[in-house]
Design a protein around this motif. Structure first.
Motif, mmCIF file in Angstrom:
data_model
loop_
_atom_site.group_PDB
_atom_site.id
_atom_site.type_symbol
_atom_site.label_atom_id
_atom_site.label_comp_id
_atom_site.label_asym_id
_atom_site.label_seq_id
_atom_site.Cartn_x
_atom_site.Cartn_y
_atom_site.Cartn_z
ATOM 1 N N VAL A 108 -21.255 19.705 -41.998
ATOM 2 C CA VAL A 108 -20.090 20.280 -42.664
ATOM 3 C C VAL A 108 -20.562 21.367 -43.615
ATOM 4 N N ILE A 109 -19.987 22.549 -43.474
ATOM 5 C CA ILE A 109 -20.338 23.685 -44.326
ATOM 6 C C ILE A 109 -19.073 24.320 -44.887
ATOM 7 N N ARG A 110 -19.243 25.366 -45.643
ATOM 8 C CA ARG A 110 -18.189 26.258 -46.143
ATOM 9 C C ARG A 110 -17.488 25.828 -47.422
ATOM 10 N N LYS A 111 -17.058 24.590 -47.526
ATOM 11 C CA LYS A 111 -16.260 24.173 -48.684
ATOM 12 C C LYS A 111 -16.891 22.963 -49.349
ATOM 13 N N LYS A 112 -16.376 22.602 -50.515
ATOM 14 C CA LYS A 112 -16.834 21.385 -51.189
ATOM 15 C C LYS A 112 -16.584 20.177 -50.302
ATOM 16 N N TYR A 113 -15.451 20.169 -49.626
ATOM 17 C CA TYR A 113 -15.149 19.138 -48.642
ATOM 18 C C TYR A 113 -14.192 19.719 -47.603
ATOM 19 N N VAL A 114 -14.140 19.101 -46.438
ATOM 20 C CA VAL A 114 -13.173 19.461 -45.406
ATOM 21 C C VAL A 114 -12.469 18.192 -44.953
ATOM 22 N N VAL A 115 -11.312 18.364 -44.361
ATOM 23 C CA VAL A 115 -10.499 17.227 -43.937
ATOM 24 C C VAL A 115 -10.794 16.890 -42.477
ATOM 25 N N LEU A 116 -10.909 15.602 -42.211
ATOM 26 C CA LEU A 116 -10.999 15.081 -40.853
ATOM 27 C C LEU A 116 -9.576 14.690 -40.461
ATOM 28 N N GLN A 155 -17.587 15.560 -47.248
ATOM 29 C CA GLN A 155 -18.266 16.415 -48.204
ATOM 30 C C GLN A 155 -19.151 17.426 -47.490
ATOM 31 N N LYS A 156 -19.365 18.539 -48.154
ATOM 32 C CA LYS A 156 -20.269 19.568 -47.652
ATOM 33 C C LYS A 156 -21.653 18.948 -47.432
ATOM 34 N N MET A 157 -22.304 19.349 -46.349
ATOM 35 C CA MET A 157 -23.649 18.918 -45.956
ATOM 36 C C MET A 157 -23.684 17.546 -45.272
ATOM 37 N N VAL A 158 -22.535 16.953 -44.986
ATOM 38 C CA VAL A 158 -22.493 15.693 -44.250
ATOM 39 C C VAL A 158 -22.748 15.977 -42.774
ATOM 40 N N ASN A 183 -15.622 25.165 -40.075
ATOM 41 C CA ASN A 183 -16.194 24.336 -41.138
ATOM 42 C C ASN A 183 -17.431 23.563 -40.703
ATOM 43 N N LEU A 184 -17.933 23.840 -39.498
ATOM 44 C CA LEU A 184 -19.102 23.136 -38.977
ATOM 45 C C LEU A 184 -20.224 24.105 -38.633
ATOM 46 N N TRP A 185 -21.447 23.651 -38.830
ATOM 47 C CA TRP A 185 -22.625 24.332 -38.302
ATOM 48 C C TRP A 185 -23.219 23.412 -37.255
ATOM 49 N N GLY A 186 -23.515 23.958 -36.093
ATOM 50 C CA GLY A 186 -24.078 23.181 -35.001
ATOM 51 C C GLY A 186 -23.619 23.762 -33.684
ATOM 52 N N ASP A 187 -23.829 23.038 -32.618
ATOM 53 C CA ASP A 187 -23.424 23.498 -31.282
ATOM 54 C C ASP A 187 -21.945 23.181 -31.098
#
Length: 85
Positions: free
Chosen positions: A22-30, A45-48, A75-79
């Motif tokens: 998870v990137i970009r914000k302090k937290y993102v919603v699932l 949370q960011k970095m989860v 809001n994600l880093w990855g494939d």
């Protein structure tokens, strides 16, 4: 990586499951469904790190612990290429 650094990692230490961070914000919603108006399940949370199950053009279905839901790809880093698993 998401910081822009590059390097090499031997395949023996890489998990075969797709994962994202998870990137970009302090937290993102699932969300329960791939829609901003859908039921909110969690705040991540960011970095989860999450397991990416599949993605469409805008959203990825992810799993974290016992929860499965959708996060906007921005809001994600990855494939996050469109796929299924």
């Amino acid at each position: 990586d998401f910081y822009g650094d590059a390097g090499w990692v031997h395949k023996s230490v890489v998990c075969s499951r797709k994962s994202g961070i998870v990137i970009r914000k302090k937290y993102v919603v699932l969300f329960k469904k791939p829609d901003d108006n859908s039921k909110k399940l969690l705040r991540l949370q960011k970095m989860v790190r999450v397991h990416i199950k599949r993605c469409n053009s805008e959203w990825c279905e992810v799993k974290i612990d016992k929860f499965i839901g959708w996060v906007n790809k921005k809001n994600l880093w990855g494939d996050t290429r469109s796929s299924s698993s």
